[in-house]
Write an enzyme that holds these catalytic residues in place. Sequence first.
Site, PDB file in Angstrom:
ATOM      1  N   PRO A   1       0.832  -1.209   0.000  1.00 51.10           N
ATOM      2  CG  PRO A   1      -0.732  -1.524   1.696  1.00 51.10           C
ATOM      3  CD  PRO A   1       0.556  -2.044   1.173  1.00 51.10           C
ATOM      4  CD  GLU A   2       3.814   2.356  -3.942  1.00 50.96           C
ATOM      5  OE1 GLU A   2       3.946   3.440  -4.528  1.00 50.96           O
ATOM      6  OE2 GLU A   2       4.252   1.287  -4.395  1.00 50.96           O
TER       7      GLU A   2
ATOM      8  NE  ARG B   1       5.222 -11.296   2.977  1.00 51.18           N
ATOM      9  CZ  ARG B   1       5.607 -11.014   1.755  1.00 51.18           C
ATOM     10  NH1 ARG B   1       6.442 -10.029   1.557  1.00 51.18           N
ATOM     11  NH2 ARG B   1       5.149 -11.689   0.743  1.00 51.18           N
TER      12      ARG B   1
ATOM     13  NE  ARG C   1      19.279  14.492   0.064  1.00 50.49           N
ATOM     14  CZ  ARG C   1      18.953  13.521   0.925  1.00 50.49           C
ATOM     15  NH1 ARG C   1      19.453  12.314   0.761  1.00 50.49           N
ATOM     16  NH2 ARG C   1      18.154  13.771   1.935  1.00 50.49           N
TER      17      ARG C   1
END
Length: 268
Positions: free
Chosen positions: A2-3, A115, A154
């Site tokens: 799920p995002e 899990r 970055r």
Amino acid sequence: MPELPEVESTVRRIKPELTGKILRKITVDWTNMAPGMNIDKVSRACKGACVEDVLRRGKYIIISVVGSDEERHIILHQKMSGRLKVYHKSSSRTVYDHVILEFDDGAELRLTDPRKFGRIYVVPHYEEALNSLGPEPLSKSFTQQQLSRILKKRKGAMKALLLNQSFIAGLGNIYVDEILWRAGIHPLRSAHEVTEQEVTALHRHIKEVLRAAIKAHGTDFGDGVIYGGAYRPAVYGRDGEDCLKCSRKLLKLKVAGRGTHICAFCQS
DNA sequence: CAAACTCCCTGTTAGC
DNA sequence: TGCTAACAGGGAGTTT
């Protein structure tokens, strides 16, 4: 799995089901899922509190309850295999229902997670608990200028950066692959080398992909029952199939420890 | 500070 | 066919 879009769909679904309900009990049968918490103590303290609101921040779900003494926030994370759904207590539980919020009227919110990666936290202030999260990608304040500024600082791979929740909150493996493919950016590209033109595309596609996925109620993970979303990724899980832009074969590689799907021709 | 690595878990998949 | 070993994956924590 799920995002942001799936979590947003979950919140929209359970919010009307929970708002106004009176909390009776919280149970957790796997202590690692409630790190650093005395769940029995917290459960007693929350008993009788009323659900005021259910909201999302990144991939976290926040259930705000107001009791006789103070306001509290129950924070849930589904991680990869967690499924969140409201049931009636008369429906039988499974061995995977590790976190359960029981309400006075017989409703139960169950976090079903084979899990055991899912997490529950109960805190006085959720903003403080989640302060390491980056900006909400769908908020107005998430601008191209802001995105550009962070990328310049970055040197790491684009994929790793987009997956980093302290950079942007809510993106995960599926939608990052999707966004990079649409923007024509290779996942291994160093962030500070991305051109301003590409940043424009990236910013636009982050918003577009997430909005489209929310509209479709997320991606269907074969779960059927809970995530029956209609979003169809163009690259994720499609390695070996044809690129929808150029018809060449899509490849799968490993970036930042994650399975990564690309079109080697469209992304550079 | 950024970036890379480790760990938590078990259902699923690959390999023999 | 049946067993075992490797693998996946979000994010917190640790190490480089």
